[in-house]
Scaffold this active site. Structure first.
Site, PDB file in Angstrom:
ATOM      1  N   GLU A  69       1.332   3.783   2.948  1.00  0.00           N
ATOM      2  CA  GLU A  69       1.892   3.308   4.228  1.00  0.00           C
ATOM      3  C   GLU A  69       3.411   3.368   4.173  1.00  0.00           C
ATOM      4  O   GLU A  69       4.106   2.356   4.193  1.00  0.00           O
ATOM      5  CB  GLU A  69       1.374   1.894   4.514  1.00  0.00           C
ATOM      6  CG  GLU A  69      -0.139   1.880   4.738  1.00  0.00           C
ATOM      7  CD  GLU A  69      -0.765   0.490   4.661  1.00  0.00           C
ATOM      8  OE1 GLU A  69      -0.023  -0.508   4.679  1.00  0.00           O
ATOM      9  OE2 GLU A  69      -2.004   0.415   4.571  1.00  0.00           O
ATOM     10  N   HIS A 118       3.259  -3.417   6.972  1.00  0.00           N
ATOM     11  CA  HIS A 118       2.186  -2.462   6.646  1.00  0.00           C
ATOM     12  C   HIS A 118       2.220  -1.274   7.605  1.00  0.00           C
ATOM     13  O   HIS A 118       2.962  -1.274   8.580  1.00  0.00           O
ATOM     14  CB  HIS A 118       0.813  -3.136   6.778  1.00  0.00           C
ATOM     15  CG  HIS A 118       0.443  -4.015   5.636  1.00  0.00           C
ATOM     16  ND1 HIS A 118      -0.516  -3.680   4.716  1.00  0.00           N
ATOM     17  CD2 HIS A 118       0.922  -5.228   5.244  1.00  0.00           C
ATOM     18  CE1 HIS A 118      -0.622  -4.641   3.816  1.00  0.00           C
ATOM     19  NE2 HIS A 118       0.240  -5.595   4.120  1.00  0.00           N
ATOM     20  N   HIS A 138       0.853  -1.187   0.000  1.00  0.00           N
ATOM     21  CA  HIS A 138       0.000   0.000   0.000  1.00  0.00           C
ATOM     22  C   HIS A 138       0.891   1.240   0.000  1.00  0.00           C
ATOM     23  O   HIS A 138       1.591   1.497   0.986  1.00  0.00           O
ATOM     24  CB  HIS A 138      -0.919   0.007   1.229  1.00  0.00           C
ATOM     25  CG  HIS A 138      -1.907  -1.113   1.231  1.00  0.00           C
ATOM     26  ND1 HIS A 138      -2.297  -1.776   2.377  1.00  0.00           N
ATOM     27  CD2 HIS A 138      -2.572  -1.706   0.216  1.00  0.00           C
ATOM     28  CE1 HIS A 138      -3.167  -2.714   2.060  1.00  0.00           C
ATOM     29  NE2 HIS A 138      -3.345  -2.692   0.747  1.00  0.00           N
ATOM     30  N   GLU A 169       1.949  -4.480  11.474  1.00  0.00           N
ATOM     31  CA  GLU A 169       1.358  -3.146  11.319  1.00  0.00           C
ATOM     32  C   GLU A 169       2.108  -2.141  12.185  1.00  0.00           C
ATOM     33  O   GLU A 169       2.247  -2.358  13.388  1.00  0.00           O
ATOM     34  CB  GLU A 169      -0.108  -3.169  11.778  1.00  0.00           C
ATOM     35  CG  GLU A 169      -0.991  -4.156  11.039  1.00  0.00           C
ATOM     36  CD  GLU A 169      -1.534  -3.584   9.752  1.00  0.00           C
ATOM     37  OE1 GLU A 169      -1.184  -2.426   9.438  1.00  0.00           O
ATOM     38  OE2 GLU A 169      -2.292  -4.289   9.069  1.00  0.00           O
TER      39      GLU A 169
END
Length: 1257
Positions: A956, A1050, A953, A1135
């Site tokens: 990010e 991420h 992504h 994350e």
């Protein structure tokens, strides 16, 4: 004590007169009650007297063993005498007034409500009905109603509704009787069926007769009447009645009257009642229209402004704000279409899905003024068609690997996978081995024999190195001046022969068009421009010219004499530009003296204007690129020649992996859809992480409200609004609109940049619109743009008006990032957190149903922040998070190559080409074998594999900084790094979505799809990086070498800390209601070991935020597919927060690149610890050890929420951050503000406690 009959003398305490009287009353029940009326009156009067005078009497009647309530209700039902009935009603009133909650509950459970309704109906038949009886009945019903859930139904079925309404109609002047009737009506109206029935019976009009202008009399009556009216108006039919009856102006006039006269604010509840009525009426489209026509916006705006200084009036201000926001006319975004400003034609269009839908739409879209163009209506449909604003806040956009549904799913986790067959990982290679054999070439290390390698020679690196990128400079170098070209902003008439038609090259204007065939437009071969370094480290740019001679004089123009350094700085340092029109270096600037001293003082001498790598700057005016067109005047800055020499910090000395010149070389090989020709200053000069801490921003009281009021002022004082477009990518020939210097200048035309349009709303306020991802019509979150032309000391307000998430960490302490060129020149090249008055809230710009997944009536959200600038003639950049471009990655990989020692095996392959023509690098890192003996080669080949990926992504960017930390650690010289290389073979894809990163997308690739939803069935044409990465893993599974660990890095925009998502059958079953046998739940707990180790060694990591639940919506993500199909038990998504931490050493601080890189390094250290665990031969011992690590708290963790991000992840603000602004729920309107959960004095030296025990609510 057994329940006694009241008559049994034994069971009655000797001193209890009340129970004796109740016994007497019970014996009289039935016919005796009717016959002996006088006795019944006397007994009930005595009981009443005892209860009124002795508190214990009441307690005895209501005590648990007593049947007193049954006796009283039975007597009430059987008596026909009005006085006896009244006495019993008085008794009940006394009993239920004390300890109301429990006693009323007992009364309701014994059927008391039904008996009261029965008496009410009977009494109403008497003509005229007894006023006292009606008064007592309604008073009692008002007490009981709120506690009886079926009160409304019972009232309707018994016929009591009409009795109460008729009584009110006959007693409008009798306030004593009217009050209890209204109190009961208020409870009736909470039942929606009753509300409609009462409306038909004329009750809405009746209520408007009772409401009155300001008066000190009957205020409690008015308060109850308004409450009842508010409840009635929740019904759409009643709201329509009120609009049709022209009651909206009446309510506004009443509100204004009370506002003006209630100087001491004693009647706030009446004022609030009037506002609640307006709020419920304006849930209707008709109501909103009537409100606007009645000048409601101005009335509420002015009254609220007057209320602001009095904190106790906040409920009025908040409700007024809610109504005004709801009634603010829905606007279209000021764009010609919501599709991206850039177009990229796909090789083939998917048959179904959002991209297919996008391509099936008519070309372009409607502008904000074309309201009647029906064929195009569906493209940008924002007409206010919703009649009741059912804004459910269901946000189907994806935040990160997890899709964050806003709907409250705390109780019903209906996304959890319940199919046990899907929960058991099954290795399904999916493709025949013959197809996968082509991937053998990416695993040379598994068959390499090193026979030709000289292990004694320390000069040579790995024999298998086949790097696709080569470093153009050594990792460290002495300070030296750089000579750069001095031609400035060549306009068409000055374009040298170099880019003329002799080369068959297009003109600048043609190049500027972001067309699908952009890649076909060839410019001067950038690769032909190369930097050579002589022994003195002086750079000379050699540019071939058509006639074979490098000419200097034709490309340089003298500077205007009177230009000062300060003036030049503004134009020079805005961004660095790459242009086909090359210019040569003169040797003059090479005379700078090498400076001695610490790295921080190391400087480069750059001649003004700043030009890179023999490529001339293309700038006209202060704020954006000029593409050589006619827009804008050629000011003095166009005539710049050899300006003053600027001293800027040499970041190549400050940052081991950074080299500005190498960065420019890398940019030349990067392909973007808009064909970017500029380099942003922060990317060229790099970022040196600040040494100071950046705490989470503490939210000031009322900040959101004041911002919303400023927005409402736009409607009330339209003449104050400039509405002047200052930057617009939809005008590709000239995005920067020149003016008289009264406006800021914006630009986003550089790698990873994203800003589509800037509109100056007021003198110091700008609305900014972000660009959609290419081939998409939404995903607006990532931004990165340049600002210049600012005034020092002036506070500017910037509003990004087309955000899509319904909540953001910007409401919980996160700030935007700013990079100042002047600060960089002063030796502080860094991104810093900035911005005050930050908040994030729903605005009045409507989202097209197409962009909102088919949902109508959705709105965009505004991120607003204020900022001021410290330096004159500065150029500043703003970004959502620390930018990390694709060219930066290429530069870092090239520099890492230079760090390699003979002991390190590093190979860099090109995994594939992306849709946009960029290469996707694949790294292999491990330790060289000690020798080419069979034992050493065997140990080398049999090392377990670790597979890492990042940046699927593009928005990010923190994932890339974590990956940088991992790569630097792996290439480091520490004993830990050496041990790690000897323990594993690392396969790393550091950027899975280069095209998205280059083009400034937030979530998608050029295919317009989220690549992390394509792992189940990736298309080799549309999703090449996913297709080939999955193929690598499938190949490994085929040869029985599946990775020990797979981890995809991420970023997370709505949670704090760093945490992991993994996959566990057992924990998924625990979270759902499915029944499973013990054999179904057989599972190695090894998946918990890595996150547990991280929670112990990495200060930013939080085990409490981890989840190991598998959801249906994630079944096509990397984590789940690698777990399920490749059979990797330790398959994770890691994350990292974009905001900061709320636990551990960094509690209360915003996260920076230093912490992110540290996280990447700590991940490596955790792998080393994991190796020690998995290295134990006895598998059972491994399980015991891991169980020991996990401790007894594993069950506690498993009860954590799943990957859903609930609103409870953060404390709710009680400043009425009512995101929906259109909620019908009265309770959804908190009335106090809660200060953000920023910890004022966090103890940063805390020992990191086991975060599992620190559960947050």
């Amino acid at each position: 004590m057994n329940k006694p009959k009241m008559a049994t003398e034994k069971g009655v305490p000797s001193n209890s007169r009340v129970l004796m009287l109740l016994g007497q009353l019970e014996r009289m029940n039935g016919e005796a009650m009717v016959k002996d009326v006088e006795t019944a009156r006397q007994v009930t009067a005595k009981i009443l007297h005892l209860i009124q005078t002795q508190e214990k009497s009441g307690k005895e009647v209501m005590s648990k063993g007593s049947s007193g309530m049954e006796v009283i209700l039975s007597s009430l039902e059987s008596t026909q005498d009005v006085q006896t009935t009244l006495n019993i009603l008085y008794i009940l009133s006394e009993l239920l007034t004390v300890g109301r909650g429990r006693r009323v509950g007992v009364f309701v459970s014994k059927g008391g409500t039904g008996i009261l309704f029965q008496i009410l109906i009977t009494a109403s038949k008497e003509l005229p009905p007894s006023e006292e009886l009606m008064l007592q009945l309604h008073s009692l019903l008002a007490k009981v109603g709120p506690k009886d859930r079926k009160f409304g139904v019972k009232a309707r079925l018994s016929g009591a509704l009409n009795v109460t309404v008729n009584l009110m109609k006959q007693n409008l002047q009798n306030t004593k009787l009217l009050l209890p009737c209204l109190q009961v009506l208020r409870v009736y109206s909470t039942n929606s069926v009753n509300a409609i029935s009462l409306g038909k019976n004329g009750v809405v009009e009746l209520m408007f007769k009772i409401t009155a202008p300001y008066s000190k009399k009957n205020t409690s009556l008015l308060k109850v009447a308004l409450d009842a009216l508010g409840a009635l108006l929740k019904s759409k039919t009643n709201a329509r009645r009120a609009v049709d009856g022209k009651h909206v102006p009446v309510l506004l006039a009443l509100y204004l009257d009370w506002h003006r006269n209630d100087n001491r604010h004693r009647h706030m509840l009446i004022r609030k009642g009037l506002l609640v009525c307006l709020r419920n009426i304006t849930n209707l489209k008709l109501g909103r229209k009537a409100f606007i026509e009645a000048d409601g916006m101005r009335i509420l705006y002015n009254s609220s402004t007057e209320c602001l200084p009095v904190r106790t009036l906040d409920p009025l201000v908040n409700t007024s704000s809610l109504i005004m926001r709801k009634c603010f006319p829905k606007n279209r975004l000021p764009l010609p279409t919501i599709k991206s400003a850039f177009h990229y034609q796909l090789p083939h269009i998917p048959a179904v899905g959002p991209v297919a839908q996008l391509y099936s739409q008519p070309p372009g879209g409607r502008t904000r003024h074309q309201l009647s163009n029906k064929p195009l209506k569906k493209v940008d449909d924002v007409v206010d068609e919703s009649d009741d604003n059912e804004e459910t806040e269901g946000d189907t956009e994806n935040d990160t690997e997890n899709e964050e549904d806003e709907k409250d799913r705390c109780t019903a986790n209906d996304d959890i996978e319940t199919d046990l067959n899907k929960l058991h990982p099954k290795k399904s290679p999916g493709r025949p081995y013959e197809e996968l054999r082509v991937y053998e070439r990416f695993f040379v290390e598994l068959s390499e024999d090193f026979q030709g390698y000289n292990f004694e020679c320390s000069k040579t690196a790995s024999a298998t190195s086949s790097s696709s990128l080569s470093s153009s400079s050594a990792p460290s170098r002495p300070t030296r001046p750089i000579i750069v070209p001095t031609a400035q902003a060549l306009s068409p008439k000055h374009v040298p022969i170099l880019s003329s038609q002799e080369d068959g090259n297009p003109t600048k204007e043609q190049q500027a068009q972001p067309s699908p065939s952009a890649h076909a437009l060839t410019t001067l071969e950038l690769d032909a421009i190369h930097l050579t370094k002589d022994q003195d480290k002086t750079e000379v740019a050699n540019i071939p010219s058509p006639d074979g001679y490098a000419t200097l004089s034709s490309l340089t123009r003298p500077s205007s004499q009177g230009q000062s350094i300060e003036q030049e700085l503004a134009h020079v340092l805005e961004s660095v530009s790459l242009e086909e029109a090359g210019a040569l270096n003169s040797e003059e600037g090479a005379k700078g003296v090498k400076e001695e001293g610490s790295p921080v003082n190391a400087t480069r001498h750059i001649q003004s204007p700043l030009l890179l790598g023999g490529i001339a700057s293309r700038r006209v005016g202060g704020g954006g690129s000029n593409w050589g067109s006619d827009c804008g005047s050629e000011g003095p800055e166009d005539e710049g020649g050899e300006g003053a020499v600027l001293e800027v910090p040499d970041t190549a000395l400050l940052l081991s992996l950074h080299d500005p010149d190498l960065y420019v070389e890398m940019v030349k090989g990067t392909h973007s859809v808009p064909q970017y020709a500029e380099v942003a200053y922060p990317d060229y000069f790099g970022h040196v992480a600040p040494t100071f801490r950046e705490p989470l921003l503490e939210r000031l009281y009322g900040v959101q409200r004041s911002k919303i009021f400023q927005d409402i002022e736009r409607l009330i004082h339209p003449n104050d609004i400039l509405d002047k477009v200052v930057y617009d990518l939809d005008i590709p020939s000239c995005p920067v609109i020149e003016d008289d210097g009264e406006s800021l200048k914006f630009n986003s035309q550089f790698e990873s940049g994203n800003l589509r349009k800037a509109v100056q709303v007021r003198k110091y306020e700008y609305d900014l619109v972000l660009n959609s991802d290419i081939n998409s019509n939404h995903y607006h979150q990532w931004f990165y743009f340049e600002v210049s032309g600012m005034r020092v000391g002036t506070t500017y307000r910037l509003n990004i008006i087309n955000c899509e998430k319904s909540n953001s960490q910007f409401n919980y302490g996160m700030q935007v990032l700013m990079y100042s060129v002047q600060e960089a020149i002063s030796g502080r090249p860094r991104w810093v957190r900035t911005g005050t008055d930050i908040c994030y809230y729903k605005n009045h710009f409507a989202r097209s149903a197409i962009a909102a997944g088919g949902q109508k009536g959705k709105s965009y959200y505004t991120l607003t922040f204020s900022t001021s600038f410290s330096h004159k003639d500065d150029v500043c950049y703003f970004a959502y998070h620390y930018p990390y471009t694709y060219s930066t990655l290429k530069m870092h990989l090239s520099k890492l190559e230079a760090l390699r020692t003979p002991q390190i095996y590093l190979r860099q392959d090109v995994l594939c080409e992306t849709l946009g023509g960029n290469s996707c690098p694949l790294l292999t890192i491990t330790a060289m074998p000690e020798s080419n003996s069979n034992d050493h080669i065997c140990q080398f080949r049999n090392r377990p594999l670790i597979f890492l990926s990042a940046r699927v992504h593009p928005g990010e960017t923190n994932a890339s900084w974590v990956m940088k930390g991992t790569l630097e650690f792996l290439m480091g010289t520490s004993p830990l790094a050496a041990s790690l290389r000897e323990a594993y073979i690392f396969k790393i894809v550091p950027m899975l979505n280069p095209d998205g990163v280059v083009n400034g997308n937030h979530r998608c690739s050029l295919s317009g799809e989220d690549l992390n939803r394509q792992w189940q069935n990736p298309n080799p044409e549309l999703h090449p990086t996913i297709y080939h990465t999955k193929s690598l893993l499938q190949y490994l599974a085929h040869i029985q070498r599946a990775p020990l660990v797979f981890c995809d890095y991420h970023g997370h925009s709505r949670k704090k800390n760093v945490f992991m998502y993994g996959c566990s059958v057992k924990e998924t079953v625990w979270q759902s209601n499915i029944s499973a046998t013990s054999s179904d739940l057989q599972e190695d707990l090894g998946y918990r070991a890595l996150p547990k180790i991280l929670s112990q060694i990495a200060p930013a990591f939080s085990m409490a935020s981890c989840s190991f639940v598998v959801e249906r919506s994630k079944e096509s993500t990397a984590r789940v597919v690698v777990w399920r199909e490749i059979g990797v038990q330790r398959s994770y998504t890691m994350e990292s927060t974009l905001c900061g931490c709320d636990q551990g050493k960094y509690k209360g601080l915003q996260i920076g690149t230093r912490e992110l890189e540290e996280m990447g390094a700590q991940f490596c250290v955790a792998l080393l610890r994991l190796k020690r665990l998995t290295g134990l031969r006895n598998h059972q011992h491994l399980l015991d050890l891991e169980s020991d690590i996990i401790g007894t708290q594993s069950k506690v963790v498993s009860s954590c929420p799943t990957t859903y991000v609930m609103e409870e992840d953060e404390p709710s603000f009680l400043e009425a951050i009512d995101y929906s602004a259109e909620s019908n729920d009265e309770d959804a309107e908190p009335e106090n503000e809660h200060i953000s959960e920023v910890h004022k004095n966090p103890d940063h030296l805390d020992q990191l406690s086991d975060s599992e025990t620190n559960h947050r609510d």
